[in-house]
Design an enzyme around this catalytic site. Sequence first.
Site, PDB file in Angstrom:
ATOM      1  N   GLY A   1       0.706  -1.254  -0.047  1.00 56.57           N
ATOM      2  CA  GLY A   1       0.100  -0.012   0.168  1.00 56.57           C
ATOM      3  C   GLY A   1       0.915   1.326   0.018  1.00 56.57           C
ATOM      4  N   SER A   2       2.173   1.247  -0.556  1.00 50.87           N
ATOM      5  CA  SER A   2       2.836   2.436  -0.558  1.00 50.87           C
ATOM      6  C   SER A   2       2.243   3.561  -1.604  1.00 50.87           C
ATOM      7  CB  SER A   2       4.289   2.185  -0.587  1.00 50.87           C
ATOM      8  OG  SER A   2       4.420   1.701  -1.991  1.00 50.87           O
TER       9      SER A   2
ATOM     10  N   ILE B   1     -10.093  -6.595 -13.352  1.00 49.09           N
ATOM     11  CA  ILE B   1     -11.522  -5.983 -13.060  1.00 49.09           C
ATOM     12  C   ILE B   1     -12.424  -6.703 -14.207  1.00 49.09           C
ATOM     13  CG2 ILE B   1     -12.774  -4.094 -13.067  1.00 49.09           C
ATOM     14  CD1 ILE B   1     -10.876  -4.208 -10.842  1.00 49.09           C
TER      15      ILE B   1
ATOM     16  N   HIS C   1       1.505   0.594 -13.306  1.00 50.74           N
ATOM     17  CA  HIS C   1       2.185  -0.662 -13.538  1.00 50.74           C
ATOM     18  C   HIS C   1       3.692  -0.522 -13.653  1.00 50.74           C
ATOM     19  CE1 HIS C   1       2.770  -4.512 -15.129  1.00 50.74           C
ATOM     20  NE2 HIS C   1       3.429  -4.016 -15.972  1.00 50.74           N
TER      21      HIS C   1
ATOM     22  N   ASN D   1      -5.057   2.469 -13.279  1.00 50.55           N
ATOM     23  CA  ASN D   1      -3.922   1.366 -12.721  1.00 50.55           C
ATOM     24  C   ASN D   1      -2.627   2.106 -12.676  1.00 50.55           C
ATOM     25  OD1 ASN D   1      -3.208  -0.956 -11.553  1.00 50.55           O
ATOM     26  ND2 ASN D   1      -2.589  -1.604 -13.597  1.00 50.55           N
TER      27      ASN D   1
HETATM   28  C1  GRF Z   1       3.418  -1.135  -7.687  1.00 51.39           C
HETATM   29  O1  GRF Z   1       4.854  -1.268  -8.014  1.00 51.39           O
HETATM   30  C2  GRF Z   1       2.354  -1.129  -8.599  1.00 51.39           C
HETATM   31  O2  GRF Z   1       3.057  -0.259  -9.929  1.00 51.39           O
HETATM   32  C3  GRF Z   1       2.258  -2.424  -9.118  1.00 51.39           C
HETATM   33  O3  GRF Z   1       2.025  -3.136  -7.723  1.00 51.39           O
HETATM   34  C4  GRF Z   1       2.896  -2.335  -6.807  1.00 51.39           C
HETATM   35  C5  GRF Z   1       2.163  -1.879  -5.554  1.00 51.39           C
HETATM   36  O4  GRF Z   1       3.133  -1.365  -4.588  1.00 51.39           O
HETATM   37  N1  GRF Z   1       0.824  -2.621  -9.669  1.00 51.39           N
HETATM   38  P1  GRF Z   1       2.441  -0.962  -3.268  1.00 51.39           P
HETATM   39  O5  GRF Z   1       1.609  -1.806  -2.593  1.00 51.39           O
HETATM   40  O6  GRF Z   1       1.431   0.475  -3.504  1.00 51.39           O
HETATM   41  O7  GRF Z   1       3.305  -0.596  -2.209  1.00 51.39           O
END
Ligand code: GRF
Length: 186
Positions: free
Chosen positions: A11-12, A92, A108, A106
């Site tokens: 969840g960063s 989804i 990625h 999203n």
């Molecule tokens: C991120 O690298 C995002 O790009 C990918 O999953 C990761 C999620 O990281 N889809 P976090 O849980 O937000 O720390």
Amino acid sequence: PRIAVFASGNGSNFQAIADAIQNGELHAELVLVVTDKPQAYVVERAQKMGIEPFAFNPAEYGSKAMYEEMLKGKLLNHGVEWIVLAGFMRLIGPMLLSAFENRIVNIHPSALPAFPGKDAIGQTLAAGAELAGVTVHFVDAGMDTGSIIAQETFPVAGRGRAEVEDQIHAIEHRLYPATLQQLFSR
Ligand code: GRF
């Protein structure tokens, strides 16, 4: 707008978005955090920020359509207008795609269309690609295939996994809130 963040893990990116809202850089109301992993650290983060976490277990539903119908009710109840995926590890389906048409985004960790799907950073390094990157895109029915809203790349140039990962996360935490702000103000 009123937004919900969907996350399955650390969840960063949720944190970066919540912080950007708190310090006035992003104009939105984060009304709900949805997770398919009740043990995920994002649940704790949401509680700390005073945002309602909603955890569900997909195994308790007969199908994607069934849990998405439940989620749709929850989201509409909270007046959610945008769904922001941040490390949500599920595709989804049509139920949510049609209820939130062009209102699901999203992030990625690759320069899409290169390296969609799981462990994009590992894929990038294993392929010996010149560029690593981060992409923010609209969500469609495919895996990381929706139209691109923003992208940033940087040369891998012999760097190791940890270094590449750190740089990707630093870019994500800046790019996602900034891109959402642009999207919401247009
Ligand atoms: C991120 O690298 C995002 O790009 C990918 O999953 C990761 C999620 O990281 N889809 P976090 O849980 O937000 O720390």
